[in-house]
Scaffold this active site. Sequence first.
Site, short mmCIF file in Angstrom:
data_model
loop_
_atom_site.label_atom_id
_atom_site.label_comp_id
_atom_site.label_asym_id
_atom_site.label_seq_id
_atom_site.Cartn_x
_atom_site.Cartn_y
_atom_site.Cartn_z
NE ARG A 252 -3.21 -3.63 2.85
CZ ARG A 252 -3.87 -3.20 1.77
NH1 ARG A 252 -5.12 -2.76 1.89
NH2 ARG A 252 -3.29 -3.21 0.60
CD GLU B 42 -1.65 5.56 0.24
OE1 GLU B 42 -2.18 6.18 -0.69
OE2 GLU B 42 -1.83 4.35 0.44
#
Lengths: 151, 151, 477, 477
Positions: D96, D167
């Site tokens: 991330r 997502e």
Amino acid sequence: MVPDTMSQTVVLGVIGSDAHVVGITILEQALSAAGFDVVNLGVQTSQEEYAEAAVEYDAQAVLVSSLYGHAEQDCQGFHEVLEDAGVEAVTYIGGNLAVGQDDWAETRRTFEELGFDRVFDSETDPEDAIAALRADLDITSTESERATISS
Amino acid sequence: MVPDTMSQTVVLGVIGSDAHVVGITILEQALSAAGFDVVNLGVQTSQEEYAEAAVEYDAQAVLVSSLYGHAEQDCQGFHEVLEDAGVEAVTYIGGNLAVGQDDWAETRRTFEELGFDRVFDSETDPEDAIAALRADLDITSTESERATISS
Amino acid sequence: MIRDERIPSDELRRIDEEIRSNWETGADVDFEEAIEYHESLPEHKRFADVLESADKPLLQPRAGVPRLDDQIELLEYLHREGKADLLPTTIDSYTRDNEYEKAQQGLEKARETGDDTLNGFPAVNHGVEGCRKLIDAIDAPIEVRHGTPDARLLAAITFAGGFQSFEGGPISYNIPYTKRHGLEETIERWQFVDRLAGAYTERGIRINREPFGPLTGTLVPPSIAIAVMLVEGKLAATQGVRSITLGYGQVGNVVQDVAALNALKKLGNEYLPDEVVVTTVFHEWMGGFPPDEARANGVISLGGMTAAIARPDKVITKSPQEFQGVPTKEANASGLRTTRQVIDMAIEQKIDIDGIEEEQDLIERETRCLMDTIFEHGDGDVVQGTLKAFESGALDVPFAPSDSAKGAVLPARDDDGRVRIFEWADLEMDDEIKEIHKARLSQRADTEGREQSFRMVADDVDAISDGKLIGRPQGGA
Amino acid sequence: MIRDERIPSDELRRIDEEIRSNWETGADVDFEEAIEYHESLPEHKRFADVLESADKPLLQPRAGVPRLDDQIELLEYLHREGKADLLPTTIDSYTRDNEYEKAQQGLEKARETGDDTLNGFPAVNHGVEGCRKLIDAIDAPIEVRHGTPDARLLAAITFAGGFQSFEGGPISYNIPYTKRHGLEETIERWQFVDRLAGAYTERGIRINREPFGPLTGTLVPPSIAIAVMLVEGKLAATQGVRSITLGYGQVGNVVQDVAALNALKKLGNEYLPDEVVVTTVFHEWMGGFPPDEARANGVISLGGMTAAIARPDKVITKSPQEFQGVPTKEANASGLRTTRQVIDMAIEQKIDIDGIEEEQDLIERETRCLMDTIFEHGDGDVVQGTLKAFESGALDVPFAPSDSAKGAVLPARDDDGRVRIFEWADLEMDDEIKEIHKARLSQRADTEGREQSFRMVADDVDAISDGKLIGRPQGGA
């Protein structure tokens, strides 16, 4: 109605002190709908009551239900009682037949040794019992359907 | 407004890479309502940013929050950084200060040894922190209430 | 001929002495001394007061083990870890059959071996003193829960032992529990139980009585359950009971369950005398549970949600281990906490669902039909009316094992999951109402592309344990 | 100046090549070959088709572990034992943060030791081949779930690796997740991600995109969440995405949650272009959970109940171990089954709650205010409008850690438990609507006998984990 000579009479009940009524109520409905004459002895039926009813109604099959885990002791000597009364009907038993049903094969053997012609677990559909009765009583499915139509 | 000379300035933030913002947002509101001047540095605040803000705003207290379990490593050398910058404020830390907070007494000692004046767990109410600040900064509750009323 | 009349004092005394001689512990019962004991109990152990003054649904589990120490430990655990507001003491099967000798053997074996050789607490054998040790030890009100057709000695001992709430009734502890006890016999037995509770009540000790609402626990149409509750409530009131908790078992359709609880409360207040304080108890799903704790928690939560909307005075909770029988104390406490969380999150919300009033109206009409037929059958006497209505089948309970009920009426769910009557048999009901049920079931049959038949009944009985509400055909039409 | 315009093909290609050089596995991405791979996938693995054609809410958990074999085993378990309809692959924190080197070290250590040294599946490091092994092994559609501000390389590799759902979004994966990533920067990054999804879409491979609805997960007022969803949906549509799933996180008030999901669906269809298929996803409670599995199951079940009434297309489930962080696979499957049981028991029931339309109307009005201010701030351009509205505080998210949002707006529950706005700061809103919120919060203050203050906010944040919905004062007033 199906003529008496054509119909097959089945006696059913819950053996011992067991008061579980739902299963046999549904089985009674299913057997009636399938064209059988049903004698429902209800819950807490003794071995002697089965024998008396089988004689009185000349039953071709005796179906025993037990759901509270004491089936083995409740059925000790059951087939001797039937024999003494002169009952020659096929006998089935079904339900929760052992407290811990881990080994179904063993449970089945136990009840076969007690003299039952067929042993069913608690997941059995009424249709399975009906199919077995048709096979054992030598009724073809067509016959039974004809009977339903004519009723 | 409370005159500047009367108000006490508190710097607060979440140290390290931690992004848990809810606790300090509520603490900020509580401190403001209690009459403090609050400098909220937000999440992911470095040791240097605390020191700079404490100097710039002449803070009387530096409040460190940490909720993601890495507080101990994030606070290594923190008090040296403050000292080098000439900060003399009291320092508090609060939150989930260890991954497995089984022994709170030990956790408290760890952070006291790192130089914090007070150590709070994650269940601490803002009121407790405010009471501690009043005690440590020598503000009587009455003073503070007067300040609130005059604002 | 037995009628709905109060047992005279001398008759009460005569029966009391007679039944107390049935087991040795009966001799220790002293009514006057018992009154003193009850008066000594603190406010927070007075069942009726605690229940009637609560401002949100109180939670109560089921629990009973043979040994006193174990029972104390179990109830303390459920109180502390489950946050149960009211506690139970579930009685063992031998005591339910009045087999005190066998219960004694089981209790002694339990004491020797430490095993739970009985499936409940043999209160008669523990006697007045044993019961009081339990009452003294637990910091909350405790109810006696059992299933005993002839509960006279159990009542005499547990009332004297300090219990202030007693579950059961002549119909609700006969029809679903036993085959051969005659209804006339159980009504007579329970008149004594209620009269004894009434005697305490007259002395200021309001013993709470709770007819068992779920009956056979299997798709019981709400109006049948409510009619039985009203009859048992009336019989208890006649004997002097002044705190009556009418019960109802969840069927799983939220609108129907809320409507039924509303109707139960309303009709209870209407049919019972004004001097009776009527409360309601909601039983979480009493039918078959999924063989999976995760799914069972879903079933329990739906009960909690329903309770949050209907706000009964009490909820009897289930545990996620319901499928396997008696739960561990941890699972029992877990069912309490899951229910509590759902209720506490939902109860402050305004959740008014459309159609509740309409459904409540239908339930009330049905119940009035049944009550009317009972009064007619008895020429105004509820006892005679109940006996004759059950005999004729005008009053009936589905899946009733008892010979005292025909058990010929059969329920099935409609397309929305509400319990309707598929087979009326001889149940007394307005034709208009029968048409409503028929139309709703016909709608379901259309949806499923099959005829209305007993198959629906069978499928519905298994549906919740299979993970659904309605027993739709699986696979092809 | 960055605007809401489609990235030209040559620019797409240029960025694609650039970002694929950021880590060695980037070289394996071949768009044409990837199209062929997607075309070879069976119908039941096509995410958009499965989701859009479902006739009841599909369930999806969260799950990600570092090693491929473990991830396959975990997803197989959740599919088999949890009966998950859709599966996730949650990405680790290093990925991330675009720290592929650290992720590589973690992955290698995981392979050596067998420990889960990363908190998710490092899809970039597994590369196209690793991803495809996962897609091939699992008999259901799988979505990439992460929280990555710059997800370009992750998208390039996972799209080529066979994932058909992704997502996140420029606001929803920035504002709640990171402090210093500028909003302009993340919008630009996500325009590429969406454009890449659009490129697949043009070739018949409809990559589903799912903006992250819960935002900060803490009492986010529905209109703020919906406005962000509409913005991200519009941005994705501009880049050619044609399957968009708008998200919303449960606040716990059933009426408000159902109203919000209805409004989300309606406004999604209204604000997004006709060629986009809009679906919705409902996240079970994202705030603090009770430190008790039994109570957590109650929270989860209330989510299931809400889903049964609102019927979103998808539900992201929680586990009873939510309090302690990452759940065991058993607990994860248990959360799925509890949710499934509640939904399946309740979904066939007609449950129409009063006041949903009124609440939905309020949410829509609020959302339109926010959308209007965005369009005005940007002179008709959504990107510029979003940047400027966040800068001015006219658009804001409560408890936002990001420097890109003021985070000055503060929510509190009203007397019914619905989330209102207590501190508006600079949020743009009609005065009439502000008055409605003020009146509702004032009603709560009256009930509680205290002033409206930040104490309510603080109490509400902890309420559900403490077992209630509304943070009422404890003890005396």
